[in-house]
Design a protein around this motif. Structure first.
Motif, mmCIF file in Angstrom:
data_model
loop_
_atom_site.group_PDB
_atom_site.id
_atom_site.type_symbol
_atom_site.label_atom_id
_atom_site.label_comp_id
_atom_site.label_asym_id
_atom_site.label_seq_id
_atom_site.Cartn_x
_atom_site.Cartn_y
_atom_site.Cartn_z
ATOM 1 N N ILE A 19 0.851 -1.204 0.000
ATOM 2 C CA ILE A 19 0.000 0.000 0.000
ATOM 3 C C ILE A 19 0.882 1.248 0.000
ATOM 4 O O ILE A 19 0.661 2.189 -0.762
ATOM 5 N N VAL A 20 1.901 1.231 0.843
ATOM 6 C CA VAL A 20 2.791 2.401 0.929
ATOM 7 C C VAL A 20 3.578 2.551 -0.384
ATOM 8 O O VAL A 20 3.724 3.664 -0.902
ATOM 9 N N HIS A 21 4.051 1.456 -0.928
ATOM 10 C CA HIS A 21 4.790 1.530 -2.195
ATOM 11 C C HIS A 21 3.919 2.119 -3.310
ATOM 12 O O HIS A 21 4.389 2.891 -4.137
ATOM 13 N N LYS A 22 2.652 1.747 -3.288
ATOM 14 C CA LYS A 22 1.754 2.248 -4.338
ATOM 15 C C LYS A 22 1.566 3.761 -4.213
ATOM 16 O O LYS A 22 1.571 4.471 -5.209
ATOM 17 N N VAL A 23 1.395 4.222 -2.973
ATOM 18 C CA VAL A 23 1.265 5.674 -2.756
ATOM 19 C C VAL A 23 2.532 6.366 -3.269
ATOM 20 O O VAL A 23 2.476 7.368 -3.988
ATOM 21 N N CYS A 24 3.676 5.780 -2.929
ATOM 22 C CA CYS A 24 4.957 6.382 -3.339
ATOM 23 C C CYS A 24 5.088 6.415 -4.864
ATOM 24 O O CYS A 24 5.581 7.385 -5.426
ATOM 25 N N ARG A 25 4.654 5.369 -5.521
ATOM 26 C CA ARG A 25 4.761 5.336 -6.985
ATOM 27 C C ARG A 25 3.957 6.438 -7.640
ATOM 28 O O ARG A 25 4.354 7.016 -8.644
ATOM 29 N N LEU A 26 2.813 6.712 -7.023
ATOM 30 C CA LEU A 26 1.930 7.719 -7.608
ATOM 31 C C LEU A 26 2.437 9.144 -7.363
ATOM 32 O O LEU A 26 2.224 10.029 -8.164
ATOM 33 N N TYR A 27 3.110 9.326 -6.233
ATOM 34 C CA TYR A 27 3.479 10.690 -5.847
ATOM 35 C C TYR A 27 4.952 11.047 -6.052
ATOM 36 O O TYR A 27 5.355 12.156 -5.753
ATOM 37 N N THR A 28 5.749 10.089 -6.504
ATOM 38 C CA THR A 28 7.163 10.438 -6.701
ATOM 39 C C THR A 28 7.621 10.068 -8.101
ATOM 40 O O THR A 28 6.960 9.300 -8.804
ATOM 41 N N ASN A 29 8.770 10.629 -8.473
ATOM 42 C CA ASN A 29 9.278 10.438 -9.833
ATOM 43 C C ASN A 29 10.474 9.520 -9.928
ATOM 44 O O ASN A 29 10.842 9.101 -11.013
ATOM 45 N N ASN A 30 11.137 9.303 -8.828
ATOM 46 C CA ASN A 30 12.349 8.493 -8.911
ATOM 47 C C ASN A 30 12.558 7.703 -7.626
ATOM 48 O O ASN A 30 11.869 7.915 -6.631
ATOM 49 N N GLN A 31 13.524 6.824 -7.665
ATOM 50 C CA GLN A 31 13.728 5.890 -6.557
ATOM 51 C C GLN A 31 14.061 6.587 -5.239
ATOM 52 O O GLN A 31 13.549 6.221 -4.191
ATOM 53 N N ASP A 32 14.912 7.619 -5.305
ATOM 54 C CA ASP A 32 15.290 8.326 -4.077
ATOM 55 C C ASP A 32 14.072 8.954 -3.410
ATOM 56 O O ASP A 32 13.892 8.863 -2.193
ATOM 57 N N ALA A 33 13.265 9.619 -4.229
ATOM 58 C CA ALA A 33 12.070 10.265 -3.693
ATOM 59 C C ALA A 33 11.100 9.209 -3.165
ATOM 60 O O ALA A 33 10.463 9.409 -2.126
ATOM 61 N N HIS A 34 11.008 8.108 -3.879
ATOM 62 C CA HIS A 34 10.155 6.990 -3.446
ATOM 63 C C HIS A 34 10.579 6.522 -2.039
ATOM 64 O O HIS A 34 9.751 6.411 -1.133
ATOM 65 N N ASN A 35 11.878 6.313 -1.877
ATOM 66 C CA ASN A 35 12.386 5.857 -0.578
ATOM 67 C C ASN A 35 12.130 6.878 0.525
ATOM 68 O O ASN A 35 11.779 6.530 1.646
ATOM 69 N N ASP A 36 12.347 8.150 0.180
ATOM 70 C CA ASP A 36 12.122 9.231 1.145
ATOM 71 C C ASP A 36 10.672 9.253 1.630
ATOM 72 O O ASP A 36 10.409 9.379 2.822
ATOM 73 N N LEU A 37 9.762 9.176 0.662
ATOM 74 C CA LEU A 37 8.343 9.228 1.013
ATOM 75 C C LEU A 37 7.951 7.976 1.797
ATOM 76 O O LEU A 37 7.194 8.056 2.771
ATOM 77 N N PHE A 38 8.481 6.836 1.383
ATOM 78 C CA PHE A 38 8.194 5.585 2.103
ATOM 79 C C PHE A 38 8.600 5.727 3.573
ATOM 80 O O PHE A 38 7.859 5.379 4.484
ATOM 81 N N GLN A 39 9.771 6.290 3.760
ATOM 82 C CA GLN A 39 10.296 6.494 5.113
ATOM 83 C C GLN A 39 9.373 7.388 5.938
ATOM 84 O O GLN A 39 9.037 7.099 7.076
ATOM 85 N N GLU A 40 8.951 8.515 5.325
ATOM 86 C CA GLU A 40 8.108 9.462 6.064
ATOM 87 C C GLU A 40 6.745 8.837 6.388
ATOM 88 O O GLU A 40 6.221 9.018 7.489
ATOM 89 N N ILE A 41 6.181 8.102 5.436
ATOM 90 C CA ILE A 41 4.887 7.445 5.701
ATOM 91 C C ILE A 41 5.046 6.440 6.845
ATOM 92 O O ILE A 41 4.202 6.364 7.745
ATOM 93 N N THR A 42 6.153 5.697 6.811
ATOM 94 C CA THR A 42 6.402 4.716 7.883
ATOM 95 C C THR A 42 6.456 5.416 9.242
ATOM 96 O O THR A 42 5.846 4.963 10.216
ATOM 97 N N ILE A 43 7.163 6.545 9.301
ATOM 98 C CA ILE A 43 7.266 7.282 10.573
ATOM 99 C C ILE A 43 5.887 7.768 11.026
ATOM 100 O O ILE A 43 5.523 7.654 12.196
#
Lengths: 164, 213
Positions: A19-43
């Motif tokens: 679920i979190v990966h899907k949100v990240c895919r929709l809202y980010t453009n690249n892997q770094d941003a994806h990881n960053d957003l994943f991290q923030e959602i997790t927190i």
């Protein structure tokens, strides 16, 4: 926070991480941003977890916190430069369904979705996740009627992007 | 089939293409610090409270304040100082209760409203401080005109030369000009910081609001 709580949270998130990966895919453009957003959602999920009550489904609760983080709480990291294009990395077409025209059309569609604004993306995301209008309206904080109206407008907008 | 239906079909086929993070990778993430917009608003707001509190403390022992003591203007200065602190406490309490209501589990609209409400409280606090600065400057000016010996001499001189109006007008205009520059700088600074920080939130919030109309 006690260890038991940590353990149950990490286990649940590990199980539902898509679920979190899907949100990240929709809202980010690249892997770094994806990881960053994943991290923030997790927190954010972790911070809210002590108040999570079992009466709501963990996954449903994740949609809310995940989208809220992506739309509102997440501060985009400007220092990172987009190195890869959305179409290039985000959606791989599975080999067995490979079809050149179908693939091209899907790529264009995903790219069109990416051009929508944050709120429109959230509605599309919930729609793609098979959420009904009641759930969509509750997650976004708008009425069901307005959610339907907006979804129709998004469909029209997507068509306009695809056929300018 | 419409576009979104086609997309939905493919979206479902993507389930096994997402990365799989391990238990340990996720565990490490929950130990990291958040860098959310709410945290930044909280930090900046605390700095704002601290800034105005430090200013009032810093000027406590300044020469001008000591001089004011000689004017025996306590009946004006003490109530104004007490009022200033009471209002500071009131705003801080409101800011804190607003901040506590921010929850990532609310609906998107409610979350945005609560963040903007917290922000608005700090904005009102800054507004109050600017008005307070404005009023206290003119109260101080009034006390100076009324009780300062050097000023009395200047006023007497000007009065003898028939330039009393000119003296008052010049002093008030210069003070107004200095205040306008100070207030302008402070407002410009806020506009820049919050403009950057809240740009996205404001546009998303107005997008949701637009749906209701």
């Amino acid at each position: 926070m006690n260890k038991e709580l940590e353990h149950s949270f990490v286990e649940l998130l590990e199980k539902h991480q898509n679920i979190v990966h899907k949100v990240c895919r929709l809202y980010t453009n690249n892997q770094d941003a994806h990881n960053d957003l994943f991290q923030e959602i997790t927190i954010q999920l972790w911070k809210a977890y002590p108040k999570f009550r079992g009466d709501a489904k963990f996954s449903t609760w994740m949609y809310r916190v995940g989208l809220n983080t992506a739309i509102t709480l997440y501060r985009k990291n400007k220092r990172r430069i987009n190195t890869q294009d959305f179409e290039g990395v985000q959606f791989k077409i599975k080999a067995e369904t490979y079809d050149d025209t179908e693939e091209q059309q899907l790529k264009l569609l995903y790219s069109a979705v990416h051009q929508l604004n944050d709120i429109e993306k959230a509605l599309v995301f919930l729609y793609l996740e098979d959420k009904n209008y009641k759930e969509i309206s509750e997650t976004m904080g708008i009425s069901e009627v307005n959610a339907r109206v907006k979804m129709n407008r998004i469909k029209t907008k997507l068509r306009t992007i695809l056929n300018p | 089939m419409d576009e979104l239906e086609r997309l939905k079909k493919d979206w479902k086929n993507q389930e096994d293409t997402y990365p799989k993070l391990s238990y340990n990778e996720i565990y490490k993430m929950i130990l990291k610090k958040s860098s959310s917009i709410v945290k930044w608003i909280f930090i900046i707001s605390l700095l704002e409270f601290a800034f105005w509190a430090v200013i009032s403390f810093a000027f406590k022992d300044a020469d001008s304040i000591v001089r004011f003591k000689e004017y025996h203007a306590e009946n004006i200065m003490i109530p104004m100082t007490i009022l200033g602190y009471l209002i500071l406490i009131y705003f801080f309490y409101r800011f804190y209760t607003n901040y506590k209501t921010i929850s990532a589990t609310d609906s998107a609209k409610k979350l945005m409203e609560n963040i903007l409400k917290t922000r608005r409280t700090v904005k009102q606090y800054v507004g109050f401080n600017l008005i307070y600065l404005f009023i206290s400057t003119f109260v101080a000016l009034g006390i100076l005109f009324d009780r300062d010996e050097n000023f009395s001499e200047i006023i007497d001189k000007a009065s003898a030369n028939g330039e009393l109006f000119k003296l008052y007008a010049t002093t008030i205009l210069v003070t107004l000009f200095a205040l306008a520059i100070a207030i302008g700088l402070i407002l410009g600074f806020y506009y820049l910081i919050y403009g950057i920080l809240l740009k996205r939130l404001n546009s998303n919030y107005s997008e949701l609001k637009k749906l209701e109309n």
